[in-house]
Design a protein around this motif. Structure first.
Motif, PDB file in Angstrom:
ATOM      1  N   ALA A 166     -12.622  20.083   7.677  1.00  9.76           N
ATOM      2  CA  ALA A 166     -13.114  20.295   6.309  1.00  9.76           C
ATOM      3  C   ALA A 166     -13.130  18.939   5.610  1.00  9.76           C
ATOM      4  O   ALA A 166     -12.191  18.550   4.935  1.00  9.76           O
ATOM      5  CB  ALA A 166     -12.221  21.279   5.570  1.00  9.76           C
ATOM      6  N   ASN A 167     -14.223  18.216   5.790  1.00  7.18           N
ATOM      7  CA  ASN A 167     -14.320  16.829   5.342  1.00  7.18           C
ATOM      8  C   ASN A 167     -14.822  16.752   3.895  1.00  7.18           C
ATOM      9  O   ASN A 167     -15.687  17.526   3.478  1.00  7.18           O
ATOM     10  CB  ASN A 167     -15.284  16.079   6.272  1.00  7.18           C
ATOM     11  N   LEU A 168     -14.291  15.801   3.116  1.00  8.15           N
ATOM     12  CA  LEU A 168     -14.764  15.511   1.759  1.00  8.15           C
ATOM     13  C   LEU A 168     -14.851  16.750   0.887  1.00  8.15           C
ATOM     14  O   LEU A 168     -15.813  16.934   0.138  1.00  8.15           O
ATOM     15  CB  LEU A 168     -16.126  14.801   1.821  1.00  8.15           C
ATOM     16  N   VAL A 169     -13.839  17.570   0.950  1.00 11.74           N
ATOM     17  CA  VAL A 169     -13.787  18.727   0.042  1.00 11.74           C
ATOM     18  C   VAL A 169     -13.703  18.250  -1.405  1.00 11.74           C
ATOM     19  O   VAL A 169     -14.172  18.917  -2.327  1.00 11.74           O
ATOM     20  CB  VAL A 169     -12.596  19.633   0.400  1.00 11.74           C
ATOM     21  N   GLN A 170     -13.128  17.091  -1.615  1.00 11.42           N
ATOM     22  CA  GLN A 170     -12.932  16.449  -2.924  1.00 11.42           C
ATOM     23  C   GLN A 170     -11.788  17.100  -3.699  1.00 11.42           C
ATOM     24  O   GLN A 170     -10.901  16.413  -4.190  1.00 11.42           O
ATOM     25  CB  GLN A 170     -14.220  16.411  -3.755  1.00 11.42           C
ATOM     26  N   LEU A 171     -11.789  18.431  -3.849  1.00 12.89           N
ATOM     27  CA  LEU A 171     -10.650  19.085  -4.509  1.00 12.89           C
ATOM     28  C   LEU A 171      -9.604  19.439  -3.443  1.00 12.89           C
ATOM     29  O   LEU A 171      -9.206  20.601  -3.264  1.00 12.89           O
ATOM     30  CB  LEU A 171     -11.111  20.335  -5.264  1.00 12.89           C
ATOM     31  N   ASP A 172      -9.178  18.421  -2.734  1.00 13.28           N
ATOM     32  CA  ASP A 172      -8.179  18.516  -1.680  1.00 13.28           C
ATOM     33  C   ASP A 172      -7.769  17.086  -1.340  1.00 13.28           C
ATOM     34  O   ASP A 172      -8.263  16.129  -1.955  1.00 13.28           O
ATOM     35  CB  ASP A 172      -8.758  19.236  -0.456  1.00 13.28           C
ATOM     36  N   VAL A 173      -6.862  16.921  -0.392  1.00 11.30           N
ATOM     37  CA  VAL A 173      -6.518  15.586   0.093  1.00 11.30           C
ATOM     38  C   VAL A 173      -6.684  15.548   1.607  1.00 11.30           C
ATOM     39  O   VAL A 173      -6.670  16.590   2.276  1.00 11.30           O
ATOM     40  CB  VAL A 173      -5.070  15.178  -0.285  1.00 11.30           C
ATOM     41  N   SER A 174      -6.862  14.338   2.148  1.00  8.81           N
ATOM     42  CA  SER A 174      -7.153  14.153   3.567  1.00  8.81           C
ATOM     43  C   SER A 174      -5.895  13.770   4.336  1.00  8.81           C
ATOM     44  O   SER A 174      -5.237  12.778   4.007  1.00  8.81           O
ATOM     45  CB  SER A 174      -8.210  13.055   3.737  1.00  8.81           C
ATOM     46  N   THR A 175      -5.584  14.543   5.369  1.00 10.20           N
ATOM     47  CA  THR A 175      -4.446  14.217   6.240  1.00 10.20           C
ATOM     48  C   THR A 175      -4.669  12.889   6.954  1.00 10.20           C
ATOM     49  O   THR A 175      -3.761  12.053   7.061  1.00 10.20           O
ATOM     50  CB  THR A 175      -4.216  15.333   7.268  1.00 10.20           C
ATOM     51  N   LEU A 176      -5.888  12.687   7.457  1.00  5.39           N
ATOM     52  CA  LEU A 176      -6.183  11.451   8.166  1.00  5.39           C
ATOM     53  C   LEU A 176      -6.026  10.237   7.258  1.00  5.39           C
ATOM     54  O   LEU A 176      -5.537   9.188   7.693  1.00  5.39           O
ATOM     55  CB  LEU A 176      -7.603  11.493   8.746  1.00  5.39           C
ATOM     56  N   ALA A 177      -6.423  10.362   5.993  1.00  6.39           N
ATOM     57  CA  ALA A 177      -6.266   9.251   5.055  1.00  6.39           C
ATOM     58  C   ALA A 177      -4.790   8.924   4.845  1.00  6.39           C
ATOM     59  O   ALA A 177      -4.400   7.747   4.773  1.00  6.39           O
ATOM     60  CB  ALA A 177      -6.939   9.573   3.724  1.00  6.39           C
ATOM     61  N   GLY A 178      -3.975   9.945   4.764  1.00  2.97           N
ATOM     62  CA  GLY A 178      -2.540   9.720   4.609  1.00  2.97           C
ATOM     63  C   GLY A 178      -1.932   9.014   5.805  1.00  2.97           C
ATOM     64  O   GLY A 178      -1.106   8.107   5.674  1.00  2.97           O
ATOM     65  N   ILE A 179      -2.371   9.395   7.000  1.00  4.27           N
ATOM     66  CA  ILE A 179      -1.860   8.772   8.217  1.00  4.27           C
ATOM     67  C   ILE A 179      -2.289   7.313   8.301  1.00  4.27           C
ATOM     68  O   ILE A 179      -1.474   6.423   8.608  1.00  4.27           O
ATOM     69  CB  ILE A 179      -2.357   9.545   9.453  1.00  4.27           C
ATOM     70  N   LEU A 180      -3.571   7.037   8.013  1.00  6.02           N
ATOM     71  CA  LEU A 180      -4.048   5.654   8.075  1.00  6.02           C
ATOM     72  C   LEU A 180      -3.347   4.794   7.031  1.00  6.02           C
ATOM     73  O   LEU A 180      -2.947   3.650   7.319  1.00  6.02           O
ATOM     74  CB  LEU A 180      -5.558   5.604   7.883  1.00  6.02           C
ATOM     75  N   ALA A 181      -3.161   5.317   5.823  1.00  6.23           N
ATOM     76  CA  ALA A 181      -2.456   4.561   4.786  1.00  6.23           C
ATOM     77  C   ALA A 181      -1.032   4.237   5.224  1.00  6.23           C
ATOM     78  O   ALA A 181      -0.544   3.109   5.054  1.00  6.23           O
ATOM     79  CB  ALA A 181      -2.445   5.362   3.485  1.00  6.23           C
ATOM     80  N   GLU A 182      -0.358   5.209   5.806  1.00  3.66           N
ATOM     81  CA  GLU A 182       1.017   5.007   6.287  1.00  3.66           C
ATOM     82  C   GLU A 182       1.077   3.887   7.326  1.00  3.66           C
ATOM     83  O   GLU A 182       1.970   3.034   7.289  1.00  3.66           O
ATOM     84  CB  GLU A 182       1.520   6.316   6.879  1.00  3.66           C
ATOM     85  N   ARG A 183       0.106   3.863   8.233  1.00  2.00           N
ATOM     86  CA  ARG A 183       0.117   2.861   9.300  1.00  2.00           C
ATOM     87  C   ARG A 183      -0.260   1.476   8.790  1.00  2.00           C
ATOM     88  O   ARG A 183       0.229   0.470   9.316  1.00  2.00           O
ATOM     89  CB  ARG A 183      -0.808   3.321  10.432  1.00  2.00           C
ATOM     90  N   LEU A 184      -1.106   1.409   7.782  1.00  2.00           N
ATOM     91  CA  LEU A 184      -1.438   0.112   7.197  1.00  2.00           C
ATOM     92  C   LEU A 184      -0.252  -0.463   6.425  1.00  2.00           C
ATOM     93  O   LEU A 184       0.059  -1.654   6.549  1.00  2.00           O
ATOM     94  CB  LEU A 184      -2.655   0.245   6.285  1.00  2.00           C
ATOM     95  N   ILE A 185       0.404   0.356   5.651  1.00  2.00           N
ATOM     96  CA  ILE A 185       1.548  -0.115   4.864  1.00  2.00           C
ATOM     97  C   ILE A 185       2.674  -0.612   5.773  1.00  2.00           C
ATOM     98  O   ILE A 185       3.437  -1.512   5.406  1.00  2.00           O
ATOM     99  CB  ILE A 185       2.039   1.000   3.920  1.00  2.00           C
ATOM    100  N   ALA A 186       2.765  -0.075   6.983  1.00  2.00           N
ATOM    101  CA  ALA A 186       3.788  -0.550   7.923  1.00  2.00           C
ATOM    102  C   ALA A 186       3.619  -2.031   8.243  1.00  2.00           C
ATOM    103  O   ALA A 186       4.586  -2.699   8.614  1.00  2.00           O
ATOM    104  CB  ALA A 186       3.724   0.271   9.209  1.00  2.00           C
ATOM    105  N   HIS A 187       2.409  -2.555   8.070  1.00  2.00           N
ATOM    106  CA  HIS A 187       2.163  -3.976   8.327  1.00  2.00           C
ATOM    107  C   HIS A 187       2.379  -4.839   7.076  1.00  2.00           C
ATOM    108  O   HIS A 187       2.328  -6.069   7.165  1.00  2.00           O
ATOM    109  CB  HIS A 187       0.737  -4.170   8.843  1.00  2.00           C
TER     110      HIS A 187
END
Length: 484
Positions: free
Chosen positions: A111-132
């Motif tokens: 369910a991509n770009l629902v807009q009135l929701d949040v993205s699990t994949l975005a949360g995972i990518l953000a977490e991995r970027l912040i680790a650096h």
């Protein structure tokens, strides 16, 4: 099949039974059917001037396939790609793991770009970027490097309440209006003014100039590339840490533009990692994060800055972008980071970069036209300068008079035509050739680079054909200047 009588001038009709019988969604068949129209289509519907440039310098070979660090043209000739799409293809072209990740998203029917929701994949990518960059806490995703810089400008002004934005000469942060206002090359700005007010420029690698500019205490942020893409300019070892200290002193945010230098390009995950203690308030990334497939950019920032922007529930969407955080882009980013880890591409960048820098420095001892070699990891600049020999010096001066930086093309063009190496100069009117290859280079690729450059540069010292090409390019440059 297209009616020949209605085909636009210069364009062929789709031909052959295979073209007419193919599924309208078979894009490989569509491309094959229209391949002969490649340049005519662009001349008619897109950028005719760019087509003219490619044909003038002999780059109109029509690339049809890419894999890893290699490209193939329509005749089947293989090329070594030292541009990597301006740094986009850090993990190489069409990496199977990135492709697999993207296919898994399509097969998953998310369910991509629902807009009135949040993205699990975005949360995972953000977490991995912040680790650096663990000193930062929040990530804002965008669709490109320029859009990420636009966001960082807005965040800086919102967080500080100050109007001014500071950047360096020779800088490049993008071509939309905010980043364009911070562009160090006037050719990109001509005809597009007025630009963003309060965008100020100082010399790169000049701490007294930075101190003086910040002393007004109205500068929201200082944007700096840890290594400048236009020229591969590297600051003194103490510049970034001292610049950070000055920004802290005057209450200005310190922003590292790692759009080109980030994700292993310089032999560290971020280029700032070469400088212990440098911890910017924001880091801007893009290019390589896409895996070469889906455009994506990001701003890594401190929480207090983020909270100044999104400070109330009614301002939860005060800045955003329709397609940011889309599942395909997030998957491409996650897969890219995993490939870099699994294949140790950051370490490979450091090792292969050290080898190539050593080889180019040895060339500089043999060839008087090379004036400097600089770089980190697989971001390398080979700068050419006025030779000492009187005959070479006279021809050099002729080219420089016609168009500054023109000599670089006398190296790039035979590299491309004779040695199948794709590279380009490091900016407008710049005498430096930049190497920005995929981080997947192996030793055979390095052999290819070293022997090709050595042969072409040696020819430039003695071959009348090379200087004849220079005369032709100079004549084109003079005509272009007069017509402009």
């Amino acid at each position: 099949m297209t009616d020949l009588s209605t085909a636009p001038s210069g364009l062929s009709a789709s031909t052959g039974a295979s073209a007419s019988a193919a599924s309208p969604y078979d894009l490989a068949a569509l491309v094959a059917a229209r391949e002969d129209d490649r340049f005519a289509l662009h001349s008619r519907y897109l950028n005719d001037m760019w087509v003219r440039v490619l044909k003038t310098i002999g780059y109109d070979v029509s690339f049809t396939r890419g894999l890893g660090p290699y490209l193939w043209d329509r005749k089947g000739d293989r090329y070594l790609d030292l541009l990597s799409g301006w740094g986009v293809f850090a993990v190489g072209r069409n990496h199977p793991a990135v492709r697999e990740a993207l296919v898994s998203v399509l097969d998953g029917e998310f369910a991509n770009l629902v807009q009135l929701d949040v993205s699990t994949l975005a949360g995972i990518l953000a977490e991995r970027l912040i680790a650096h960059a663990p000193y930062l806490e929040k990530v804002f995703f965008a669709n490109s490097g320029a859009e990420s810089v636009e966001a960082a400008i807005k965040f800086a002004r919102a967080a500080t309440g100050r109007p001014a934005i500071l950047h360096c000469d020779h800088s490049f942060h993008g071509l939309t209006y905010g980043p364009l206002s911070m562009n160090g090359d006037e050719i990109f700005k001509k005809g597009f003014g007025p630009l963003l007010p309060d965008a100020r420029q100082i010399p790169f690698n000049d701490l007294p100039a930075l101190d003086a500019a910040l002393a007004s205490r109205d500068v929201a942020a200082f944007f700096v590339e840890p290594i400048q893409g236009k020229g591969v300019n590297i600051p003194d070892d103490d510049y970034l840490i001292s610049a950070q200290a000055l920004c802290r002193k005057y209450g200005t945010l310190f922003v590292a533009d790692e759009i080109q230098t980030g994700l292993g390009r310089t032999g560290r995950f971020f280029a700032i990692d070469h400088h212990p203690g440098v911890e910017p308030d924001m880091i801007v990334i893009a290019k390589a994060l896409s895996g070469g497939h889906v455009p994506v950019g990001a701003v890594l920032t401190r929480k207090w800055i983020f909270d100044k922007v999104f400070d109330r529930m009614d301002r939860a969407v005060v800045h955003g972008s329709t397609f940011s955080k889309n599942d395909m882009a997030m998957a491409a980013g996650i897969a890219t980071l995993q490939v870099m880890k699994d294949e140790r591409l950051v370490e490979n960048s450091a090792a292969k970069g050290e080898r190539l820098l050593h080889a180019f420095r040895l060339m500089a001892q043999r060839h008087e036209l090379i004036s400097d070699v600089r770089g980190r990891g697989l971001m390398i600049g080979v700068e050419f300068g006025s030779p000492k020999s009187l005959m070479l010096k006279a021809t050099w001066n002729l080219l420089e008079t016609a168009s500054s930086g023109l000599f670089g093309q006398l190296i790039c063009i035979p590299l491309f035509k004779d040695h199948k190496v794709l590279t380009q100069v490091a900016g407008h009117a710049n005498p430096t050739i930049k190497l920005l290859p995929p981080l997947t280079l192996n030793d055979a690729d390095c052999d290819w680079i070293e022997t090709s450059f050595d042969a072409v540069i040696a020819d430039a010292h003695k071959s009348s054909a090379v200087w004849s090409l220079g005369k032709t390019l100079a004549e084109h440059a003079i005509k272009a200047r007069r017509s402009g």
